[in-house]
Design a protein around this motif. Structure first.
Motif, short mmCIF file in Angstrom:
data_model
loop_
_atom_site.label_atom_id
_atom_site.label_comp_id
_atom_site.label_asym_id
_atom_site.label_seq_id
_atom_site.Cartn_x
_atom_site.Cartn_y
_atom_site.Cartn_z
N SER A 19 0.83 -1.19 0.00
CA SER A 19 0.00 0.00 0.00
C SER A 19 0.87 1.25 0.00
CB SER A 19 -0.92 -0.01 1.21
OG SER A 19 -1.67 1.18 1.26
N ARG A 20 1.89 1.30 0.86
CA ARG A 20 2.79 2.46 0.90
C ARG A 20 3.54 2.61 -0.41
NH1 ARG A 20 6.43 1.69 5.68
NH2 ARG A 20 5.06 0.10 6.50
N GLU A 21 3.97 1.51 -0.97
CA GLU A 21 4.68 1.54 -2.24
C GLU A 21 3.74 2.01 -3.36
OE1 GLU A 21 6.38 -1.83 -5.09
OE2 GLU A 21 7.41 -1.75 -3.15
N GLY A 22 2.49 1.55 -3.33
CA GLY A 22 1.50 1.96 -4.31
C GLY A 22 1.21 3.45 -4.24
N VAL A 23 1.12 3.99 -3.01
CA VAL A 23 0.88 5.42 -2.83
C VAL A 23 2.05 6.22 -3.40
CG1 VAL A 23 0.68 7.25 -1.10
CG2 VAL A 23 -0.67 5.15 -0.88
N ALA A 24 3.26 5.79 -3.12
CA ALA A 24 4.43 6.48 -3.63
C ALA A 24 4.50 6.40 -5.16
CB ALA A 24 5.70 5.91 -3.02
N GLU A 25 4.22 5.23 -5.71
CA GLU A 25 4.26 5.06 -7.16
C GLU A 25 3.17 5.90 -7.82
OE1 GLU A 25 4.02 1.64 -10.62
OE2 GLU A 25 3.73 1.06 -8.53
N PHE A 26 1.99 5.95 -7.22
CA PHE A 26 0.91 6.75 -7.77
C PHE A 26 1.30 8.23 -7.78
CE2 PHE A 26 -2.86 9.42 -7.27
CZ PHE A 26 -3.56 9.06 -8.42
N GLY A 27 1.88 8.69 -6.69
CA GLY A 27 2.31 10.09 -6.63
C GLY A 27 3.28 10.43 -7.74
N ALA A 28 4.24 9.56 -7.96
CA ALA A 28 5.23 9.81 -9.01
C ALA A 28 4.58 9.77 -10.39
CB ALA A 28 6.34 8.77 -8.92
N ARG A 29 3.76 8.77 -10.64
CA ARG A 29 3.11 8.65 -11.95
C ARG A 29 2.10 9.77 -12.19
NH1 ARG A 29 3.96 4.06 -15.01
NH2 ARG A 29 5.08 2.42 -13.91
N PHE A 30 1.45 10.22 -11.13
CA PHE A 30 0.48 11.30 -11.27
C PHE A 30 1.18 12.61 -11.63
CE2 PHE A 30 -2.93 14.15 -9.63
CZ PHE A 30 -3.98 13.62 -10.35
N LYS A 31 2.33 12.86 -11.00
CA LYS A 31 3.11 14.06 -11.34
C LYS A 31 3.62 13.96 -12.78
CE LYS A 31 4.66 15.36 -6.77
NZ LYS A 31 5.81 15.49 -5.86
N LEU A 32 4.08 12.80 -13.17
CA LEU A 32 4.54 12.59 -14.54
C LEU A 32 3.40 12.80 -15.53
CD1 LEU A 32 6.90 11.76 -16.37
CD2 LEU A 32 6.15 9.39 -16.08
N PHE A 33 2.22 12.33 -15.18
CA PHE A 33 1.06 12.53 -16.04
C PHE A 33 0.75 14.02 -16.18
CE2 PHE A 33 -3.54 13.10 -16.56
CZ PHE A 33 -3.70 12.46 -17.79
N GLY A 34 0.85 14.77 -15.09
CA GLY A 34 0.63 16.22 -15.16
C GLY A 34 1.61 16.89 -16.10
N GLN A 35 2.86 16.45 -16.08
CA GLN A 35 3.86 16.99 -16.99
C GLN A 35 3.54 16.61 -18.44
OE1 GLN A 35 7.49 15.43 -15.40
NE2 GLN A 35 7.59 16.93 -13.75
N ASN A 36 3.05 15.39 -18.63
CA ASN A 36 2.66 14.95 -19.98
C ASN A 36 1.50 15.79 -20.51
OD1 ASN A 36 4.63 13.01 -20.03
ND2 ASN A 36 3.27 11.34 -19.46
N VAL A 37 0.58 16.15 -19.65
CA VAL A 37 -0.55 16.98 -20.06
C VAL A 37 -0.04 18.35 -20.51
CG1 VAL A 37 -2.60 18.20 -19.24
CG2 VAL A 37 -2.26 15.80 -18.67
#
Length: 174
Positions: A19-37
């Motif tokens: 769960s902690r790893e998933g939260v951290a991975e989501f945060g990173a991927r979500f920021k990357l997605f924002g940059q892609n947008v």
């Protein structure tokens, strides 16, 4: 009983770490997605490219949703981001369409002003040879053809055809 307790403890610890790893991975991927947008918005310089980039971005968002579907707390963030992305691309597309329409209007206005002068000048020629030479070599006639081509590039073929037909009409009237 001790073995089952140890297994349950280990299983709970594993779930907690995942769960902690998933939260951290989501945060990173979500920021990357924002940059892609942001990058996709910068690349979208025509209404057609806006649609293309929106499709690619929504596909990436769906991939993100699929990857983190087991985390219910992220679904609200993803839904909010979906709306933000859609609104951003829609407003950019509308702004580009408005700009394209303004350019077509200005180009058409310029073409109509030039057409009036060309029609007046063409009426002054006495022979067909003078008239043909005028329509073959005059800078204003060439400018009208250029404006017609610019209207086609903008995507307004109807107005481009109108300019060309008015030019032919001015020639035949003369």
């Amino acid at each position: 009983g001790t073995l089952n307790r140890a297994r349950a403890l280990l299983l709970n610890r594993r779930k907690e770490m995942l769960s902690r790893e998933g939260v951290a991975e989501f945060g990173a991927r979500f920021k990357l997605f924002g940059q892609n947008v942001a990058s996709a918005l910068a690349l979208a310089d025509t209404p057609e490219k806006c649609e293309e980039q929106l499709s690619k971005t929504m596909l990436a968002l769906e991939d993100l949703e699929g990857r983190f579907s087991e985390f219910d707390e992220f679904l609200a963030q993803l839904a909010t981001k979906r709306e933000e992305v859609y609104e951003a691309f829609s407003s950019k597309r509308q702004a580009l369409l408005d700009e394209r329409h303004r350019r077509a209007d200005h180009t058409m206005e310029a073409a109509l002003r030039i057409l009036q002068g060309v029609a007046r000048r063409a009426a002054t020629f006495a022979t067909d040879d003078e008239l043909n030479a005028y329509f073959a070599s005059d800078a204003m006639v060439m400018k009208l053809r250029e404006l017609s081509e610019r209207l086609r590039e903008i995507g307004d073929a109807v107005r481009a055809d109108e300019v060309e037909s008015k030019l032919k009409s001015a020639r035949s009237d003369a």
